[in-house]
Enzyme design. Structure first.
Site, PDB file in Angstrom:
ATOM      1  N   GLY A  33      64.960  99.874  24.914  1.00  0.00           N
ATOM      2  CA  GLY A  33      65.180  98.990  23.729  1.00  0.00           C
ATOM      3  C   GLY A  33      64.046  98.295  23.261  1.00  0.00           C
ATOM      4  O   GLY A  33      62.693  98.688  23.451  1.00  0.00           O
ATOM      5  N   LEU A  34      64.161  96.985  22.410  1.00  0.00           N
ATOM      6  CA  LEU A  34      62.900  96.563  21.861  1.00  0.00           C
ATOM      7  C   LEU A  34      62.294  95.443  22.868  1.00  0.00           C
ATOM      8  O   LEU A  34      62.438  94.276  22.741  1.00  0.00           O
ATOM      9  CB  LEU A  34      63.298  95.578  20.545  1.00  0.00           C
ATOM     10  CG  LEU A  34      63.602  96.724  19.514  1.00  0.00           C
ATOM     11  CD1 LEU A  34      64.238  96.070  18.163  1.00  0.00           C
ATOM     12  CD2 LEU A  34      62.229  97.111  19.031  1.00  0.00           C
ATOM     13  N   HIS A  35      61.555  96.005  24.055  1.00  0.00           N
ATOM     14  CA  HIS A  35      60.872  95.139  24.871  1.00  0.00           C
ATOM     15  C   HIS A  35      59.769  94.734  24.098  1.00  0.00           C
ATOM     16  O   HIS A  35      59.453  94.992  22.975  1.00  0.00           O
ATOM     17  CB  HIS A  35      60.733  95.846  26.001  1.00  0.00           C
ATOM     18  CG  HIS A  35      60.324  97.123  26.244  1.00  0.00           C
ATOM     19  ND1 HIS A  35      58.791  97.198  26.268  1.00  0.00           N
ATOM     20  CD2 HIS A  35      60.923  98.370  26.084  1.00  0.00           C
ATOM     21  CE1 HIS A  35      58.460  98.409  26.080  1.00  0.00           C
ATOM     22  NE2 HIS A  35      59.581  99.249  26.022  1.00  0.00           N
ATOM     23  N   ALA A  36      58.766  94.185  24.962  1.00  0.00           N
ATOM     24  CA  ALA A  36      57.589  93.503  24.503  1.00  0.00           C
ATOM     25  C   ALA A  36      56.648  94.225  23.501  1.00  0.00           C
ATOM     26  O   ALA A  36      56.296  94.074  22.343  1.00  0.00           O
ATOM     27  CB  ALA A  36      56.620  92.939  25.447  1.00  0.00           C
TER      28      ALA A  36
ATOM     29  N   ALA B  85      58.361  95.788  20.447  1.00  0.00           N
ATOM     30  CA  ALA B  85      58.830  94.615  19.329  1.00  0.00           C
ATOM     31  C   ALA B  85      57.491  94.038  18.627  1.00  0.00           C
ATOM     32  O   ALA B  85      57.560  93.870  17.473  1.00  0.00           O
ATOM     33  CB  ALA B  85      59.451  93.394  20.162  1.00  0.00           C
TER      34      ALA B  85
END
Length: 81
Positions: free
Chosen positions: A13-16, A19
């Protein structure tokens, strides 16, 4: 205004890191962009907003783009996510 549902395929997913890449690239576009995950709305041009969104791999989000380069934004997001 263009609206599209996109299923996130980014591993984990949209982790650090993704993102941050997302925010950096989107800030190069003029269009206003909003993400909707469930009943919540997020600003994908803000790192803080994206970190609190906790958007996971396999999750479908609604993306709305409005502005002069909205088509390019949606096309890029479809490929990136």
């Amino acid at each position: 205004m263009i609206e599209r549902e996109i299923t996130v395929t980014i591993d984990k997913g949209l982790h650090a890191r993704p993102a941050a890449d997302l925010v950096k690239t989107l800030n190069g576009f003029e269009s206003k962009v909003d993400f909707f995950a469930g009943a919540k709305q997020f600003n994908p041009k803000s790192v803080l907003s994206m970190m609190t969104a906790s958007i996971k791999q396999g999750q479908t989000i609604r993306v709305v783009a409005e502005g002069s380069d909205e088509r390019e934004v949606i096309d890029w997001l479809t490929k990136f996510l």
